[in-house]
Write an enzyme that holds these catalytic residues in place. Structure first.
Site, mmCIF file in Angstrom:
data_model
loop_
_atom_site.group_PDB
_atom_site.id
_atom_site.type_symbol
_atom_site.label_atom_id
_atom_site.label_comp_id
_atom_site.label_asym_id
_atom_site.label_seq_id
_atom_site.Cartn_x
_atom_site.Cartn_y
_atom_site.Cartn_z
ATOM 1 N N GLU A 114 129.993 80.556 14.735
ATOM 2 C CA GLU A 114 129.191 79.484 14.131
ATOM 3 C C GLU A 114 127.744 79.571 14.604
ATOM 4 O OE1 GLU A 114 131.030 75.794 15.349
ATOM 5 O OE2 GLU A 114 133.034 76.599 14.999
ATOM 6 N N LYS A 116 124.510 78.045 16.311
ATOM 7 C CA LYS A 116 124.353 76.949 17.287
ATOM 8 C C LYS A 116 123.101 76.165 16.906
ATOM 9 C CE LYS A 116 124.295 75.920 22.178
ATOM 10 N NZ LYS A 116 123.117 75.062 22.105
ATOM 11 N N ASP A 118 120.158 73.531 16.822
ATOM 12 C CA ASP A 118 119.374 72.927 17.891
ATOM 13 C C ASP A 118 119.040 71.492 17.508
ATOM 14 O OD1 ASP A 118 118.153 72.856 20.278
ATOM 15 O OD2 ASP A 118 116.420 74.068 19.717
ATOM 16 N N GLU A 174 126.302 68.131 15.006
ATOM 17 C CA GLU A 174 124.901 68.099 15.429
ATOM 18 C C GLU A 174 124.045 67.422 14.358
ATOM 19 O OE1 GLU A 174 125.060 69.827 18.332
ATOM 20 O OE2 GLU A 174 122.945 70.087 18.864
ATOM 21 N N TYR A 224 125.668 68.350 10.627
ATOM 22 C CA TYR A 224 126.612 69.446 10.382
ATOM 23 C C TYR A 224 127.719 69.346 11.423
ATOM 24 C CZ TYR A 224 123.022 71.288 7.352
ATOM 25 O OH TYR A 224 122.103 71.426 6.344
ATOM 26 N N LYS A 315 123.096 82.968 23.400
ATOM 27 C CA LYS A 315 121.751 82.451 23.137
ATOM 28 C C LYS A 315 120.831 83.545 22.598
ATOM 29 C CE LYS A 315 120.976 78.243 24.382
ATOM 30 N NZ LYS A 315 120.393 77.854 25.533
ATOM 31 N N CYS A 408 75.742 79.911 17.693
ATOM 32 C CA CYS A 408 76.646 81.034 17.453
ATOM 33 C C CYS A 408 76.738 81.895 18.719
ATOM 34 C CB CYS A 408 76.128 81.865 16.288
ATOM 35 S SG CYS A 408 77.020 83.417 16.108
ATOM 36 N N CYS A 411 74.936 85.492 17.590
ATOM 37 C CA CYS A 411 73.515 85.637 17.210
ATOM 38 C C CYS A 411 72.680 84.435 17.614
ATOM 39 C CB CYS A 411 73.395 85.890 15.714
ATOM 40 S SG CYS A 411 73.747 84.431 14.727
ATOM 41 N N CYS A 426 78.811 79.707 11.758
ATOM 42 C CA CYS A 426 77.477 80.205 12.087
ATOM 43 C C CYS A 426 76.697 80.213 10.779
ATOM 44 C CB CYS A 426 77.582 81.613 12.671
ATOM 45 S SG CYS A 426 76.011 82.491 12.645
ATOM 46 N N CYS A 432 73.853 87.586 10.990
ATOM 47 C CA CYS A 432 74.618 87.530 12.248
ATOM 48 C C CYS A 432 75.375 88.852 12.402
ATOM 49 C CB CYS A 432 75.584 86.346 12.200
ATOM 50 S SG CYS A 432 76.803 86.360 13.529
HETATM 51 N N1 5U1 Z 1 128.445 75.271 16.389
HETATM 52 C C1 5U1 Z 1 128.731 74.642 17.519
HETATM 53 N N2 5U1 Z 1 127.830 74.073 18.296
HETATM 54 N N3 5U1 Z 1 128.500 73.546 19.337
HETATM 55 C C2 5U1 Z 1 128.048 72.861 20.394
HETATM 56 N N4 5U1 Z 1 129.962 74.497 18.030
HETATM 57 C C3 5U1 Z 1 129.828 73.806 19.162
HETATM 58 N N5 5U1 Z 1 130.754 73.413 20.039
HETATM 59 C C4 5U1 Z 1 130.348 72.731 21.121
HETATM 60 C C5 5U1 Z 1 128.989 72.434 21.332
HETATM 61 C C6 5U1 Z 1 128.546 71.696 22.518
HETATM 62 O O1 5U1 Z 1 131.222 72.318 22.050
HETATM 63 C C7 5U1 Z 1 132.613 72.486 21.877
HETATM 64 C C8 5U1 Z 1 133.052 73.912 21.884
HETATM 65 C C9 5U1 Z 1 133.232 71.757 23.014
#
Ligand code: 5U1
Length: 675
Positions: A114, A116, A118, A174, A224, A315, A408, A411, A426, A432
């Site tokens: 999957e 990850k 942010d 997330e 998601y 990561k 400038c 010049c 300028c 220049c």
């Molecule tokens: N895609 C994904 N992100 N994420 C974050 N899966 C996922 N699983 C997580 C976390 C913290 O934790 C479980 C595996 C416990």
């Protein structure tokens, strides 16, 4: 003096606790994620090497955030854990070996892979298919009740649809602010003078933890899901991947990038492909997650203190790093724009070492609140040029104010700023030195006159030696003047003279581009030439007709119009045409070339131009140039000592013009000048 391990551990724990508060509670990170990860790893290593200093209070033993008092607390019935990390293929192999040892097997197993995301982890509780509670992860055991806010997120279903929905089910995932929305939001906030968010994660966190859910409702958040916590009175399949597909079928949003593969080898391929895709995804990701797919194996593997053994995050290399701002230099661009450039302590970010980054303009320095000595965040995504995205609040530093020059830097002419424009310029134009050099470099570049072998360094040398002042001077250069230049020699000098001669045969669009008119790039130059067909028409075009051209708006039209009204520019154009720069006629879709359908004959000798030049010029205006006079001839150009062709023309009553009249005609069409 190096500190004792105990002191290092104490100091690191204190610092990390402070960073955690900034990150999780205040949504205002004091260091980059990459720097944070390094500190955590360093602490973990020190604790592993010195087990006598173990403490349950260490940040290495916790999941992350704390709970804000402003929100009602929610206890997670099943703790919300974090993930272990790997940073390389070797570390991933070690992870797989640990799994196999623990399960006492040599067999491969399936992994669910999957992205990850942010963002901010949340838990959603559905009872009887209805969303009843939403909570942040908080410290993993206790989160904040953000139900009202979460209910404003458009892609979270308030009611699940479909079959076999458990009586109670906890969905984990997330909340993110999609990148496009984040950029739009920040731009608007900047315009209104409001706080901009450091990154999409902070934007998501800050938006979700609003006390007034009306504010959250205005923020473009998305969710998601990636897993399931608690289940009551319901039966789910024994595969994590299949479970995610089931969530999707019930209407929960799932990333499109989730895959299942039957061996660990595939994990590295997935990692590489996601790394490539990273910048095309709608949301920011900082790595991928590999999960053992079989729930039975997950149960057998269990957990270590704060993370499951059956999953790990791989990561990505950091796209953001921090470094000290050592100085700010001011560069003068081709069009005179003064650009502040940050001189940075060299830092490896996004795959390259960065030691300079554009600060764009004065407003940007003010927006970032920068001073020399500040620690700044440098972001380099994909192949995009590095950007300074924010300054990190650091106390007790000796900071020096950045002073924008008033003259400038090259010049010493006065600087000017047009109202409503952020750029300071300028005022000296081609007087220049910096602008002159860059104008010539631009003129010679591949997409413009394409003068092979005339790079930046040679232009610098030629200008420094006083051999050229404008692009026109390039065409008067002689091999003898070049041979003695640094790293030149006879061969290179001859090649350059040949390249200059070759460049005289160009296209109208390339010539127009080479003139360096502000905001006239390749596409606009092409549109302009296709619209006006001849230089004469373009030169005479008024503001209104310029705006009839594709991608020419009010501002660009003004730049073009002003350019052709300056005597200095017209002199340069005339001089360039005089040295023999020419281009074939542009095929007009409407046959509107001024001499289209006309047949010309040249006879006698021309003194002010070569015969083939005259022929090319007439053809570029659409004329057919024939070798003999007939009843179909429209005009005869008679040079000195013209003979029988002139006689025939007179006999047939065909109009005859002399060389001066031809030059007048060409000048009217912007092609040649007398002299
Ligand atoms: N895609 C994904 N992100 N994420 C974050 N899966 C996922 N699983 C997580 C976390 C913290 O934790 C479980 C595996 C416990």
């Amino acid at each position: 003096m190096t500190q004792s391990p105990e002191n290092q551990i104490i100091n690191l724990r204190q610092a990390i606790n402070r960073y955690n508060t900034d990150y999780y509670t205040l949504d205002d990170p004091a260091i980059t994620d990459a720097e944070y990860d390094r500190k955590i790893r360093q602490l973990r290593q020190l604790e592993a090497d010195n087990p006598e200093f173990f403490s349950v209070d260490s940040p290495t033993q916790k999941v992350g955030g704390t709970v804000l008092n402003a929100f009602t607390k929610v206890k997670h019935e099943i703790p919300m854990l974090s993930l272990g990390n790997v940073y390389s293929a070797e570390e991933f192999d070690e992870f797989v070996t640990r799994l196999k040892n623990r399960l006492d097997t040599e067999d491969d197993f399936q992994f669910c892979m999957e992205p990850k995301l942010d963002g901010l982890a949340i838990s959603l509780i559905y009872e009887g298919g209805h969303l009843v509670t939403a909570a942040t992860r908080g410290d993993g055991a206790m989160g904040e009740d953000v139900t009202h806010n979460v209910k404003t997120i458009k892609n979270i279903p308030l009611i699940l649809k479909g079959e076999n929905i458990p009586e109670k089910i906890e969905i984990r995932g997330e909340v993110v602010m999609p990148l496009a929305d984040f950029n739009t939001y920040n731009k608007a906030a900047q315009k209104k003078g409001q706080k901009v968010f450091a990154n999409p994660r902070n934007a998501a966190a800050g938006s979700l933890r609003q006390l007034d859910s009306k504010i959250t409702a205005t923020r473009p958040l998305a969710f998601y899901c990636y897993g399931i916590g608690l289940i009551e009175n319901g039966k789910l399949t024994a595969s994590h991947y299949q479970r995610l597909m089931q969530l999707k079928a019930w209407g929960l949003p799932l990333s499109e990038e989730i895959e299942i593969h039957s061996s660990a080898q595939e994990c590295m391929l997935y990692y590489q492909s996601m790394l490539q895709k990273r910048d095309q995804l709608p949301y920011e990701i900082d790595g991928v997650v590999y999960k053992v797919d079989a729930i039975k194996l997950q149960d057998a593997l269990g957990f270590i203190s704060r993370a499951p053994r059956w999953a790990t995050a791989h990561k990505f290399p950091a796209q953001e790093e921090q470094a000290q701002l050592l100085n700010v230099e001011f560069q003068v661009g081709r069009t005179g724009a003064i650009t502040p450039v940050a001189i940075l302590e060299p830092v490896f970010v996004g795959g390259v070492t960065v030691s300079r980054a554009s600060l764009h303009n004065k407003d940007e320095i003010e927006r970032l609140g920068l001073k020399i000595g500040d620690t700044v965040v440098i972001r380099r995504a994909a192949d995009v040029i590095p950007q300074i995205t924010r300054r990190l609040a650091k106390k007790n530093q000796k900071l020096i104010q950045i002073v924008f020059p008033i003259r400038c830097p090259v010049c010493k002419s006065e600087l000017e700023q047009i109202e409503d424009e952020a750029t300071i310029r300028c005022s000296a134009g081609l007087f220049c030195g910096a602008q002159r050099k860059q104008a010539i470099q631009y003129f010679s570049s591949r997409k413009a006159m394409n003068i092979d072998g005339l790079g930046e360094k040679i232009v610098d040398l030629l200008v420094a030696e006083g051999l050229i002042n404008t692009a026109v001077d390039l065409y008067t250069l002689k091999t003898e003047q070049l041979v003695d230049l640094e790293r030149m020699g006879i061969k290179k000098a001859e090649n350059l003279i040949n390249a200059l001669s070759k460049s005289k045969q160009t296209t109208f669009a390339k010539f127009l581009l080479a003139l360096g008119i502000r905001e006239v790039g390749e596409a606009t130059a092409k549109s302009l030439t296709e619209h006006f067909l001849t230089l004469g028409r373009l030169k005479q075009a008024d503001l209104e007709s310029l705006q009839e051209v594709n991608d020419v708006g009010e501002v660009v039209a003004k730049h073009i119009h002003t350019f052709f009204r300056k005597t200095h520019n017209l002199d340069v154009i005339n001089a360039l045409l005089k040295v023999g720069i020419q281009w074939p006629a542009i095929e007009s879709k409407q046959h509107t070339l001024p001499l289209a359908t006309k047949t010309y004959v040249l006879t006698g000798s021309l003194v002010q131009m070569k015969r083939n030049e005259a022929k090319a010029a007439l053809e570029s205006l659409g004329a057919k140039v024939s070798g003999s006079v007939s009843a179909k001839t429209d005009c005869v150009v008679a040079g000195e000592s013209a003979g029988s062709k002139l006689g025939k023309a007179e006999k047939l009553g065909i109009p005859v013009i002399n060389e001066d009249e031809l030059l007048d005609l060409l000048e009217d069409e912007g092609l040649r000048v007398k002299g």
